[in-house]
Motif scaffolding. Structure first.
Motif, PDB file in Angstrom:
ATOM      1  N   TYR A  31      53.942  60.027  47.488  1.00 28.66           N
ATOM      2  CA  TYR A  31      52.912  59.032  47.786  1.00 28.66           C
ATOM      3  C   TYR A  31      51.576  59.717  48.075  1.00 28.66           C
ATOM      4  CZ  TYR A  31      50.453  55.259  50.188  1.00 28.66           C
ATOM      5  OH  TYR A  31      49.518  54.344  50.569  1.00 28.66           O
ATOM      6  N   LEU A  32      51.610  60.795  48.861  1.00 34.47           N
ATOM      7  CA  LEU A  32      50.401  61.542  49.185  1.00 34.47           C
ATOM      8  C   LEU A  32      49.777  62.145  47.931  1.00 34.47           C
ATOM      9  CD1 LEU A  32      48.479  62.643  51.333  1.00 34.47           C
ATOM     10  CD2 LEU A  32      50.046  64.561  51.650  1.00 34.47           C
ATOM     11  N   ALA A  33      50.599  62.687  47.050  1.00 34.82           N
ATOM     12  CA  ALA A  33      50.095  63.257  45.795  1.00 34.82           C
ATOM     13  C   ALA A  33      49.437  62.166  44.942  1.00 34.82           C
ATOM     14  CB  ALA A  33      51.218  63.931  45.027  1.00 34.82           C
ATOM     15  N   ALA A  34      50.060  60.988  44.899  1.00 35.14           N
ATOM     16  CA  ALA A  34      49.488  59.869  44.135  1.00 35.14           C
ATOM     17  C   ALA A  34      48.160  59.436  44.746  1.00 35.14           C
ATOM     18  CB  ALA A  34      50.464  58.706  44.083  1.00 35.14           C
ATOM     19  N   GLN A  35      48.101  59.386  46.083  1.00 35.55           N
ATOM     20  CA  GLN A  35      46.855  59.016  46.761  1.00 35.55           C
ATOM     21  C   GLN A  35      45.737  59.998  46.438  1.00 35.55           C
ATOM     22  OE1 GLN A  35      45.905  56.392  48.722  1.00 35.55           O
ATOM     23  NE2 GLN A  35      47.795  55.518  47.936  1.00 35.55           N
ATOM     24  N   ARG A  36      46.058  61.274  46.476  1.00 33.96           N
ATOM     25  CA  ARG A  36      45.047  62.296  46.162  1.00 33.96           C
ATOM     26  C   ARG A  36      44.535  62.116  44.733  1.00 33.96           C
ATOM     27  NH1 ARG A  36      48.239  67.162  49.048  1.00 33.96           N
ATOM     28  NH2 ARG A  36      47.377  66.861  51.131  1.00 33.96           N
ATOM     29  N   ALA A  57      40.676  61.240  43.819  1.00 29.38           N
ATOM     30  CA  ALA A  57      39.924  62.138  42.939  1.00 29.38           C
ATOM     31  C   ALA A  57      39.369  61.368  41.743  1.00 29.38           C
ATOM     32  CB  ALA A  57      40.809  63.291  42.479  1.00 29.38           C
ATOM     33  N   SER A  58      40.162  60.461  41.187  1.00 33.34           N
ATOM     34  CA  SER A  58      39.713  59.662  40.054  1.00 33.34           C
ATOM     35  C   SER A  58      38.558  58.748  40.454  1.00 33.34           C
ATOM     36  CB  SER A  58      40.888  58.830  39.527  1.00 33.34           C
ATOM     37  OG  SER A  58      40.473  58.003  38.483  1.00 33.34           O
ATOM     38  N   LEU A  59      38.666  58.110  41.621  1.00 37.05           N
ATOM     39  CA  LEU A  59      37.585  57.243  42.104  1.00 37.05           C
ATOM     40  C   LEU A  59      36.309  58.045  42.340  1.00 37.05           C
ATOM     41  CD1 LEU A  59      39.519  54.986  44.648  1.00 37.05           C
ATOM     42  CD2 LEU A  59      38.589  54.291  42.438  1.00 37.05           C
ATOM     43  N   GLU A  60      36.452  59.227  42.921  1.00 34.93           N
ATOM     44  CA  GLU A  60      35.283  60.073  43.167  1.00 34.93           C
ATOM     45  C   GLU A  60      34.599  60.471  41.857  1.00 34.93           C
ATOM     46  OE1 GLU A  60      36.886  63.314  45.450  1.00 34.93           O
ATOM     47  OE2 GLU A  60      36.542  62.284  47.348  1.00 34.93           O
ATOM     48  N   ARG A  69      30.103  59.772  38.152  1.00 32.51           N
ATOM     49  CA  ARG A  69      29.543  59.555  36.809  1.00 32.51           C
ATOM     50  C   ARG A  69      28.574  58.377  36.816  1.00 32.51           C
ATOM     51  NH1 ARG A  69      34.908  60.584  34.968  1.00 32.51           N
ATOM     52  NH2 ARG A  69      35.234  58.364  34.647  1.00 32.51           N
ATOM     53  N   SER A  70      28.946  57.298  37.511  1.00 31.06           N
ATOM     54  CA  SER A  70      28.062  56.127  37.563  1.00 31.06           C
ATOM     55  C   SER A  70      26.750  56.464  38.258  1.00 31.06           C
ATOM     56  CB  SER A  70      28.741  54.964  38.303  1.00 31.06           C
ATOM     57  OG  SER A  70      29.596  54.265  37.452  1.00 31.06           O
TER      58      SER A  70
END
Length: 194
Positions: free
Chosen positions: A28-33, A37-40, A45-46
């Motif tokens: 779960y922690l790995a998925a959260q990271r 990272a994807s959101l950041e 980019r935006s």
């Protein structure tokens, strides 16, 4: 002659349960990271794109056509960033258990067909950009119908709105092991900067 006796205690049931929970929390922690990272990256980019458009707006002040193009591009980035923030907030609510899920067995093939049928024959006379690749043998899935329809319709709408108009937006669904994978693919708009 002396003998040594070694007792090996088998892991207790509670220790095994604790180890399983620990492994689950690590996943779960790995998925959260990964999500963070994807959101950041996407927000970065935006914001970078918006900075470029602001610079170009100041240089295109005397050319109304370029001004409108850069202003429209800026608005598209603002819309994308708003969508990203909305998605992040919804994800946070889901994880916090603040969204009531009404799980029910549904025929996903029918759900996917009902939310995308109108895209196969656009009423405005424009060319069809939508492609559906749904496995006809999809199993019944246990999902929240309202939330599933809302998410998929939103993904399709964003795909059509933000992608290159010369490429198709593809909805795919297939069974993989005991799960159904649903994917919406839309090529990004490739912008050139002056």
């Amino acid at each position: 002659m002396s003998q040594q006796i070694v007792f090996v205690q088998a892991p207790s049931e509670s220790l095994q349960r604790l180890q399983a929970e620990n492994a689950q929390l690590q996943r779960y922690l790995a998925a959260q990271r990964s999500v963070i990272a994807s959101l950041e990256r996407r927000a970065g980019r935006s914001l970078e794109s918006m900075g470029v458009h602001v610079k170009q707006l100041t240089s295109a002040f005397t050319d109304p056509v370029k001004w409108d193009q850069h202003l429209e591009s800026m608005q598209n980035e603002v819309d994308r960033l708003c969508d990203l923030i909305s998605d992040a907030l919804l994800l946070q609510k889901l994880e916090a258990g603040k969204v009531d899920l009404k799980l029910e067995p549904l025929n996903l093939k029918l759900v996917l067909s009902s939310i995308s049928r109108h895209l196969l024959d656009p009423k405005d006379g424009s060319a069809t950009r939508f492609v559906s690749k749904v496995d006809p043998a999809l199993p019944i899935a246990l999902v929240d119908q309202e939330l599933t329809e809302a998410v998929l319709m939103d993904l399709l709408a964003r795909g059509l709105k933000y992608s290159d108009a010369s490429f198709p937006v593809v909805l795919e669904a297939e069974q993989v092991d005991d799960r159904v994978h649903v994917c919406v693919t839309a090529p990004k708009i490739c912008s050139s900067w002056e």
